[in-house]
Enzyme design. Structure first.
Site, PDB file in Angstrom:
ATOM      1  N   ARG A   1       2.161  13.916 -17.464  1.00  0.00           N
ATOM      2  CA  ARG A   1       0.946  13.526 -16.858  1.00  0.00           C
ATOM      3  C   ARG A   1       0.913  13.580 -15.332  1.00  0.00           C
ATOM      4  NH1 ARG A   1      -0.055   8.483 -21.202  1.00  0.00           N
ATOM      5  NH2 ARG A   1      -2.066   8.255 -19.961  1.00  0.00           N
TER       6      ARG A   1
ATOM      7  N   LEU B   1       7.053   8.029 -27.443  1.00  0.00           N
ATOM      8  CA  LEU B   1       6.015   8.852 -27.054  1.00  0.00           C
ATOM      9  C   LEU B   1       4.861   7.729 -26.326  1.00  0.00           C
ATOM     10  CD1 LEU B   1       5.377  11.653 -29.716  1.00  0.00           C
ATOM     11  CD2 LEU B   1       6.625  11.720 -27.365  1.00  0.00           C
ATOM     12  N   ASP B   2       4.066   8.083 -25.329  1.00  0.00           N
ATOM     13  CA  ASP B   2       3.140   7.394 -25.067  1.00  0.00           C
ATOM     14  C   ASP B   2       2.063   7.031 -26.211  1.00  0.00           C
ATOM     15  OD1 ASP B   2       4.089   7.305 -22.546  1.00  0.00           O
ATOM     16  OD2 ASP B   2       2.861   8.851 -21.660  1.00  0.00           O
ATOM     17  N   ARG B   3       1.273   6.077 -26.002  1.00  0.00           N
ATOM     18  CA  ARG B   3       0.319   5.615 -27.142  1.00  0.00           C
ATOM     19  C   ARG B   3      -0.536   6.615 -27.387  1.00  0.00           C
ATOM     20  NH1 ARG B   3      -4.214   0.838 -25.968  1.00  0.00           N
ATOM     21  NH2 ARG B   3      -5.557   2.779 -25.552  1.00  0.00           N
TER      22      ARG B   3
END
Length: 215
Positions: A162, A61-63
């Protein structure tokens, strides 16, 4: 994006564990895997491995995204789960708060993505060279100039949700890469991996893990 990496020090939240897998609720602001340099060494897999030394990476997962992440505890489980992700056999549901009041109750986005090389790690839509990327979405509710959305990615491209939300005119609130102006002025990226459905590597039964969105 802030240059100083100061990940949250919340205790590890374990949603499920057995002989093949461990499922955790990742906090926002913590890298999934280590970055380049000692200052980026603190990450979710390192924290998981302190408790489960054999833990292996399956997906990321993205930060700034929070929510459900699965780790394999054996090489067999890693292969099994890796193929499920690769073959799009897992089902993922994300919750997002986005800018603007979304008019339609649901929709489908089909916009191919490619890395924006001069501005990496940003991604962008490229109809000629991009890799296929599809997202289904449902509006949960609107009000106060924003909308709560349920996002169901059909592919797993970097920054897919996003960029797709940005492209339909509703960037995710608090997104340090893609939101601008007031839409960016939130304490965190308002994107959370709420549900992950997969088949267990030992026996193949369907499992569904959920972590409530903290926003």
């Amino acid at each position: 994006m802030d240059d100083i990496y100061s990940p949250p020090q919340d205790p590890l939240v374990i949603l499920h564990q057995d002989h093949e897998i461990v499922v955790v609720d990742k906090p926002s602001g913590l890298l999934s895997v280590p970055g380049k340099g000692e200052h980026l060494a603190d990450c979710l897999i390192a924290r998981v491995q302190r408790v489960f030394p054999t833990a292996l990476l399956v997906h990321r997962l993205d930060r700034d995204t929070s929510g459900v992440m699965v780790f394999a505890l054996t090489p067999h489980a890693q292969r099994h789960l890796g193929l499920q992700f690769e073959n799009r056999q897992t089902k993922k549901i994300y919750i997002a708060r986005v800018w603007g009041e979304v008019a339609a109750p649901e929709g489908h986005i089909d916009l191919p993505l490619i890395v924006d090389w001069p501005n990496r790690p940003l991604q962008m839509v490229d109809h000629e060279n991009g890799r296929p990327a599809q997202t289904d979405w449902k509006r949960v509710r609107t009000g106060g100039g924003e909308s709560r959305m349920r996002l169901m990615p059909k592919t797993g491209r970097s920054h897919q949700l996003r960029v797709h939300m940005l492209e339909i005119g509703h960037p995710i609130l608090g997104d340090p890469f893609y939101a601008t102006g007031p839409a960016r002025d939130f304490p965190r990226l308002m994107l959370h991996s709420e549900t992950l459905q997969l088949r267990h590597p030992d026996g193949g039964r369907t499992l569904r893990f959920t972590a409530k969105a903290p926003f």
